[in-house]
Design a protein around this motif. Structure first.
Motif, PDB file in Angstrom:
ATOM      1  N   TRP A  95       0.803  -1.226   0.000  1.00 48.17           N
ATOM      2  CA  TRP A  95       0.000   0.000   0.000  1.00 48.17           C
ATOM      3  C   TRP A  95       0.834   1.274   0.000  1.00 48.17           C
ATOM      4  CZ3 TRP A  95       2.027  -1.567   4.498  1.00 48.17           C
ATOM      5  CH2 TRP A  95       2.292  -0.615   5.475  1.00 48.17           C
ATOM      6  N   ARG A  96       2.108   1.179   0.366  1.00 49.05           N
ATOM      7  CA  ARG A  96       2.957   2.363   0.449  1.00 49.05           C
ATOM      8  C   ARG A  96       3.481   2.819  -0.895  1.00 49.05           C
ATOM      9  NH1 ARG A  96       6.778  -0.240   5.035  1.00 49.05           N
ATOM     10  NH2 ARG A  96       6.321  -2.027   3.687  1.00 49.05           N
ATOM     11  N   ASP A  97       3.557   1.911  -1.864  1.00 43.08           N
ATOM     12  CA  ASP A  97       4.272   2.222  -3.107  1.00 43.08           C
ATOM     13  C   ASP A  97       3.435   2.059  -4.359  1.00 43.08           C
ATOM     14  OD1 ASP A  97       6.770   2.747  -1.770  1.00 43.08           O
ATOM     15  OD2 ASP A  97       6.948   0.582  -1.464  1.00 43.08           O
ATOM     16  N   ASN A  98       2.113   2.076  -4.216  1.00 38.77           N
ATOM     17  CA  ASN A  98       1.259   1.987  -5.398  1.00 38.77           C
ATOM     18  C   ASN A  98       1.209   3.288  -6.189  1.00 38.77           C
ATOM     19  OD1 ASN A  98       0.299  -0.728  -5.394  1.00 38.77           O
ATOM     20  ND2 ASN A  98      -0.957  -0.243  -3.614  1.00 38.77           N
ATOM     21  N   ALA A  99       1.543   4.386  -5.561  1.00 41.69           N
ATOM     22  CA  ALA A  99       1.604   5.692  -6.227  1.00 41.69           C
ATOM     23  C   ALA A  99       2.899   6.366  -5.791  1.00 41.69           C
ATOM     24  CB  ALA A  99       0.399   6.551  -5.852  1.00 41.69           C
ATOM     25  N   PRO A 100       3.473   7.208  -6.638  1.00 44.96           N
ATOM     26  CA  PRO A 100       4.788   7.782  -6.325  1.00 44.96           C
ATOM     27  C   PRO A 100       4.780   8.832  -5.224  1.00 44.96           C
ATOM     28  CG  PRO A 100       3.939   8.682  -8.379  1.00 44.96           C
ATOM     29  CD  PRO A 100       3.009   7.588  -7.977  1.00 44.96           C
ATOM     30  N   ASP A 101       3.613   9.439  -4.942  1.00 50.77           N
ATOM     31  CA  ASP A 101       3.619  10.580  -4.034  1.00 50.77           C
ATOM     32  C   ASP A 101       3.179  10.269  -2.607  1.00 50.77           C
ATOM     33  OD1 ASP A 101       1.139  10.029  -5.037  1.00 50.77           O
ATOM     34  OD2 ASP A 101       0.452  12.101  -5.065  1.00 50.77           O
ATOM     35  N   ARG A 102       2.360   9.207  -2.418  1.00 45.47           N
ATOM     36  CA  ARG A 102       1.872   8.936  -1.067  1.00 45.47           C
ATOM     37  C   ARG A 102       1.313   7.519  -0.979  1.00 45.47           C
ATOM     38  NH1 ARG A 102      -3.632   8.973  -0.528  1.00 45.47           N
ATOM     39  NH2 ARG A 102      -4.851   9.793  -2.281  1.00 45.47           N
ATOM     40  N   PRO A 103       1.220   6.978   0.241  1.00 43.78           N
ATOM     41  CA  PRO A 103       0.611   5.649   0.403  1.00 43.78           C
ATOM     42  C   PRO A 103      -0.912   5.730   0.372  1.00 43.78           C
ATOM     43  CG  PRO A 103       1.279   6.502   2.535  1.00 43.78           C
ATOM     44  CD  PRO A 103       1.768   7.500   1.512  1.00 43.78           C
ATOM     45  N   MET A 104      -1.550   4.604   0.230  1.00 44.33           N
ATOM     46  CA  MET A 104      -3.006   4.541   0.301  1.00 44.33           C
ATOM     47  C   MET A 104      -3.440   4.685   1.758  1.00 44.33           C
ATOM     48  SD  MET A 104      -3.849   1.314  -2.245  1.00 44.33           S
ATOM     49  CE  MET A 104      -5.618   1.617  -2.345  1.00 44.33           C
ATOM     50  N   SER A 105      -4.534   5.367   1.962  1.00 43.22           N
ATOM     51  CA  SER A 105      -5.104   5.447   3.303  1.00 43.22           C
ATOM     52  C   SER A 105      -5.927   4.202   3.581  1.00 43.22           C
ATOM     53  CB  SER A 105      -5.993   6.685   3.432  1.00 43.22           C
ATOM     54  OG  SER A 105      -7.167   6.526   2.641  1.00 43.22           O
ATOM     55  N   ASP A 106      -6.259   3.999   4.843  1.00 39.90           N
ATOM     56  CA  ASP A 106      -7.100   2.862   5.218  1.00 39.90           C
ATOM     57  C   ASP A 106      -8.428   2.897   4.472  1.00 39.90           C
ATOM     58  OD1 ASP A 106      -7.397   0.769   7.826  1.00 39.90           O
ATOM     59  OD2 ASP A 106      -9.281   1.514   6.989  1.00 39.90           O
ATOM     60  N   GLN A 107      -9.034   4.068   4.390  1.00 38.83           N
ATOM     61  CA  GLN A 107     -10.329   4.178   3.722  1.00 38.83           C
ATOM     62  C   GLN A 107     -10.206   3.936   2.226  1.00 38.83           C
ATOM     63  OE1 GLN A 107     -13.314   4.542   5.392  1.00 38.83           O
ATOM     64  NE2 GLN A 107     -14.162   3.987   3.387  1.00 38.83           N
ATOM     65  N   GLU A 108      -9.119   4.381   1.611  1.00 42.19           N
ATOM     66  CA  GLU A 108      -8.924   4.134   0.182  1.00 42.19           C
ATOM     67  C   GLU A 108      -8.780   2.635  -0.096  1.00 42.19           C
ATOM     68  OE1 GLU A 108      -6.831   8.261  -1.365  1.00 42.19           O
ATOM     69  OE2 GLU A 108      -5.632   6.799  -0.254  1.00 42.19           O
ATOM     70  N   VAL A 109      -8.102   1.922   0.786  1.00 43.15           N
ATOM     71  CA  VAL A 109      -8.021   0.469   0.636  1.00 43.15           C
ATOM     72  C   VAL A 109      -9.421  -0.136   0.703  1.00 43.15           C
ATOM     73  CG1 VAL A 109      -7.221  -1.668   1.719  1.00 43.15           C
ATOM     74  CG2 VAL A 109      -5.674   0.286   1.529  1.00 43.15           C
ATOM     75  N   THR A 110     -10.195   0.292   1.704  1.00 40.86           N
ATOM     76  CA  THR A 110     -11.562  -0.207   1.864  1.00 40.86           C
ATOM     77  C   THR A 110     -12.408   0.106   0.641  1.00 40.86           C
ATOM     78  OG1 THR A 110     -11.403   0.086   4.266  1.00 40.86           O
ATOM     79  CG2 THR A 110     -13.614  -0.108   3.334  1.00 40.86           C
ATOM     80  N   ASP A 111     -12.277   1.306   0.104  1.00 40.78           N
ATOM     81  CA  ASP A 111     -13.075   1.713  -1.048  1.00 40.78           C
ATOM     82  C   ASP A 111     -12.697   0.941  -2.309  1.00 40.78           C
ATOM     83  OD1 ASP A 111     -14.378   3.513   0.575  1.00 40.78           O
ATOM     84  OD2 ASP A 111     -13.239   5.264  -0.112  1.00 40.78           O
ATOM     85  N   VAL A 112     -11.390   0.743  -2.538  1.00 38.17           N
ATOM     86  CA  VAL A 112     -10.950  -0.023  -3.703  1.00 38.17           C
ATOM     87  C   VAL A 112     -11.508  -1.438  -3.649  1.00 38.17           C
ATOM     88  CG1 VAL A 112      -8.942  -1.161  -4.742  1.00 38.17           C
ATOM     89  CG2 VAL A 112      -8.866   1.280  -4.268  1.00 38.17           C
ATOM     90  N   VAL A 113     -11.456  -2.052  -2.476  1.00 32.19           N
ATOM     91  CA  VAL A 113     -11.973  -3.411  -2.341  1.00 32.19           C
ATOM     92  C   VAL A 113     -13.482  -3.432  -2.572  1.00 32.19           C
ATOM     93  CG1 VAL A 113     -12.271  -5.345  -0.757  1.00 32.19           C
ATOM     94  CG2 VAL A 113     -10.100  -4.129  -0.821  1.00 32.19           C
ATOM     95  N   ALA A 114     -14.195  -2.431  -2.070  1.00 33.46           N
ATOM     96  CA  ALA A 114     -15.639  -2.349  -2.298  1.00 33.46           C
ATOM     97  C   ALA A 114     -15.936  -2.256  -3.796  1.00 33.46           C
ATOM     98  CB  ALA A 114     -16.225  -1.151  -1.559  1.00 33.46           C
TER      99      ALA A 114
END
Length: 243
Positions: free
Chosen positions: A201-220
């Motif tokens: 989750w830390r390196d999926n984008a060059p500028d910042r890691p995914m937040s907990d909610q973004e992980v939850t939303d992607v899975v949804a």
């Protein structure tokens, strides 16, 4: 009659003491006894016999979750591992392994596998200085927001359609989504697959890691891509359940 029995007894005693009797046909050869299956507590032996076929010989590069990933071992607790090994994952290829659930392993053997995984592959400093997303969702996911988060964090590798992307295959493919549980999706979004160069989750984008909610939303959002004819595997991610 008494003398006859006495002579027979003497003859048998002599024969049993004879070296030739130690080589009688059918006598087991010297060597270690085969242990009872439920007495084996060596975690490496138990892992190789029960887990390596799906999770890889060294806990990696198998078709299922990379169990030797220190990040994975840092976010999952022993109770979750025990439940998963013992009861399996409904709707997936992960079957129940505990004897009381119809499998072959005793409770002591399940515990030995868990301890062995942590001793061989766990790293106490795997998450030093970072706070990872929770193993299980803490709040409902928003599929619409997840679509946007997918475009930001996932599409560059997995593409925007069922053909996959330049670096990895499609994760919206109906066959893939029918084989993986909701929690399995969340776990891989968090941990990646380092054995296949997929970042966490830390390196999926060059500028910042995914937040907990973004992980939850992607899975949804990924869950929402399952065809209607294919019921979600296990407890829906949006409820925050663990399976």
């Amino acid at each position: 009659m008494t003398r006859r029995f006495a002579r027979m007894a003497l003859t048998l005693a002599v024969l049993s003491a004879s070296p030739a009797c130690t080589h009688l046909s059918g006598k087991p050869a010297p060597g270690p006894e085969v242990p009872r299956p439920d007495s084996v507590l060596d975690p490496v032996v138990l892992y190789n016999q029960n887990c390596a076929g799906c999770h890889g010989a060294d806990g990696k590069q198998g078709p299922a979750m990379m169990l030797s990933d220190p990040v994975y071992l840092a976010i999952v607790d022993d109770d979750t591992l025990r439940t998963t090994i013992s009861k399996g994952r409904s709707g997936t290829a992960m079957s129940a392994f505990a004897q009381k659930e119809g499998g072959m392993l005793t409770d002591a053997q399940v515990t030995a596998i868990i301890h062995g995984m942590r001793e061989r592959w766990g790293k106490p400093d795997a998450l030093n200085g970072v706070t990872p997303p929770a193993y299980a969702a803490k709040a409902p996911g928003n599929a619409q927001q997840g679509r946007s988060a997918y475009a930001t964090f996932c599409a560059s590798c997995h593409g925007t359609d069922n053909r996959g992307g330049p670096k990895a295959g499609s994760v919206t493919n109906s066959s893939y989504l029918s084989l993986i549980s909701d929690q399995g999706l969340r776990t891989i979004v968090i941990t990646g697959r380092p054995d296949f160069d997929a970042p966490d989750w830390r390196d999926n984008a060059p500028d910042r890691p995914m937040s907990d909610q973004e992980v939850t939303d992607v899975v949804a959002w990924l869950i929402s891509q399952r065809p209607a004819a294919l019921p979600p595997s296990g407890t829906p991610q949006t409820t925050g359940g663990v399976h």
